[in-house]
Scaffold this motif. Structure first.
Motif, mmCIF file in Angstrom:
data_model
loop_
_atom_site.group_PDB
_atom_site.id
_atom_site.type_symbol
_atom_site.label_atom_id
_atom_site.label_comp_id
_atom_site.label_asym_id
_atom_site.label_seq_id
_atom_site.Cartn_x
_atom_site.Cartn_y
_atom_site.Cartn_z
ATOM 1 N N ASP A 40 87.424 -6.390 70.631
ATOM 2 C CA ASP A 40 88.264 -6.423 71.655
ATOM 3 C C ASP A 40 87.504 -6.774 72.936
ATOM 4 O O ASP A 40 88.511 -7.483 73.647
ATOM 5 C CB ASP A 40 88.637 -4.827 71.968
ATOM 6 N N LYS A 102 96.112 -3.229 78.226
ATOM 7 C CA LYS A 102 96.778 -3.565 76.931
ATOM 8 C C LYS A 102 97.795 -2.444 76.359
ATOM 9 O O LYS A 102 97.394 -1.274 76.765
ATOM 10 C CB LYS A 102 95.610 -3.723 75.835
ATOM 11 N N ASP A 103 98.786 -2.871 75.649
ATOM 12 C CA ASP A 103 99.675 -2.163 75.083
ATOM 13 C C ASP A 103 98.882 -1.515 73.870
ATOM 14 O O ASP A 103 98.363 -2.297 72.931
ATOM 15 C CB ASP A 103 100.817 -2.836 74.573
ATOM 16 N N ASP A 106 99.915 -2.910 70.464
ATOM 17 C CA ASP A 106 99.846 -4.045 70.048
ATOM 18 C C ASP A 106 99.303 -4.400 68.596
ATOM 19 O O ASP A 106 99.505 -5.376 67.908
ATOM 20 C CB ASP A 106 99.034 -4.936 71.016
ATOM 21 N N ASP A 107 98.397 -3.837 68.353
ATOM 22 C CA ASP A 107 97.657 -4.027 66.943
ATOM 23 C C ASP A 107 98.413 -3.335 65.693
ATOM 24 O O ASP A 107 97.775 -3.538 64.477
ATOM 25 C CB ASP A 107 96.154 -3.452 66.935
ATOM 26 N N SER A 172 102.312 -6.936 68.673
ATOM 27 C CA SER A 172 101.955 -7.739 69.913
ATOM 28 C C SER A 172 103.020 -9.101 70.151
ATOM 29 O O SER A 172 103.373 -9.472 70.993
ATOM 30 C CB SER A 172 100.496 -8.229 69.980
ATOM 31 N N GLN A 347 103.288 -11.563 81.047
ATOM 32 C CA GLN A 347 101.944 -11.638 81.614
ATOM 33 C C GLN A 347 101.923 -11.861 83.187
ATOM 34 O O GLN A 347 101.427 -11.539 84.015
ATOM 35 C CB GLN A 347 100.860 -12.600 80.827
#
Length: 359
Positions: A40, A102-103, A106-107, A172, A347
């Motif tokens: 990350d 970070k959401d 997302d992963d 994501s 973004q």
């Protein structure tokens, strides 16, 4: 920002030391956690190191320029300085984006639900085409697709389809697809050649783990029935299909894709867990202040997000006013240009909000 980046760099060095310890793999849970944290932080650290190198190059060129008398050398140093300053500007912007919150989803893998909307058989045909579009996109990224449930119409359409996409960063990329998709074309059943408008709704839900959502089995009612539609041996001849009703919310899920009742029950619980998790996430988002919310829609199923106009060969993404004249490629799964544009717009909106809050 730079204090935070220095802290990240320091933490990255600590992680490298911990991962180089001889007995690090003895505790597999800790080892996986350290590896994930390192992965990350890696993009931020790489960008920050390039930024520092560019800053050093700019400082060195400026110092040499002050002392250099030879015109040819001065021109070279000016060019080097200009290039370094351009890199500094680009890397600063890249670092700001990398440092955006970070959401946490997302992963995660995703569960996709497509339902035919207004337009009868034509809407069902369009829903089936959207399903194939996402399957092709997933296959292009080497993601795995697993069908959970299909309710087919008689002419090759789908009234409803639920499927799971498993792959790194699936949510994501696909989270922006939730909403109403609209198609404009002359249906095969239309003899007069008139253009019809039909719709289908797409819901993108992050796969929820048991740690994310606890389901009380006393709140669940299971009914079994014989599967209908296309099926292999045993699928249509045994009571393998499962209908799950979640009593507190009234959510009903049917799964009949597997021959085994147990597997269908497991799939139904996965879908329920994702739906309950989505409800919880939506509740949290609605509680957030408007100032902290993204301008790019990522979850409202009633929001008209995209139009597919076949006579003109165009796809229009309404949220960012993007129009592409390559409908055949898009319907065949070429979604990256649309998704990249949505991510960039999201973004940019978040950066603007952060700057406004900072001001």
């Amino acid at each position: 920002m730079f204090d935070r980046l220095d802290g990240i760099l320091e933490r990255f060095e600590e992680l490298l030391q911990e991962l180089n310890e001889p007995n690090v793999t003895e505790n597999q849970a800790r080892f996986r956690r350290l590896m994930k944290e390192q992965a990350d932080l890696c993009p931020v650290v790489d960008a920050y190191k390039k930024y520092k190198e560019a800053r050093q190059t700019a400082e060195d060129s400026l110092a040499m320029l002050e002392e250099e008398k030879d015109e040819e050398m001065r021109d070279m140093l000016k060019e080097e300085l200009g290039q370094a300053r351009r890199e500094i500007g680009e890397l600063e912007q890249e670092l700001k984006i990398l440092l955006l919150p970070k959401d946490p989803n997302d992963d995660k893998n995703v569960i996709v639900e497509i339902r035919a909307g207004a337009g009868g058989d034509e809407a069902a045909l369009f829903a089936a085409e959207l399903y194939r579009m996402y399957v092709h996109y997933a296959e292009g990224r080497r993601w795995k697709v697993e069908t959970m449930n299909v309710n087919e119409s008689g002419i090759g359409g789908m009234k409803e389809v639920v499927f799971m996409i498993t792959g790194q960063g699936a949510f994501s990329r696909l989270k922006y697809e939730s909403g109403v998709h609209r198609v404009q074309r002359v249906p095969e059943t239309e003899s007069g050649g008139r253009i019809h408008t039909s719709t289908a709704t797409v819901a993108i839900m992050p796969e929820a783990e048991e740690v994310d959502v606890q389901i009380d089995m006393n709140d669940c009612k299971f009914d079994v029935f014989r599967a209908s539609g296309n099926g292999g041996q045993c699928v249509n001849t045994t009571d393998s299909a499962v209908r799950l009703t979640h009593i507190p919310t009234g959510i009903v899920i049917s799964c009949q894709d597997e021959k085994s009742q147990l597997k269908n029950k497991d799939k139904a619980l996965k879908v329920l867990r994702a739906k309950l998790y989505e409800l919880e996430c939506s509740k949290k988002q609605s509680e957030e202040s408007e100032a902290r919310r993204s301008q790019i829609g990522t979850g409202d199923r009633s929001e008209k997000i995209r139009t597919y106009n076949f006579p003109q060969g165009r796809v229009t993404e309404h949220r960012i006013k993007l129009t592409l004249y390559k409908i055949d490629a898009v319907m065949d799964g070429d979604l990256d240009e649309i998704l990249d544009s949505l991510i960039a717009a999201d973004q940019a909106a978040k950066l603007m909000k952060m700057q406004e809050e900072g001001a």
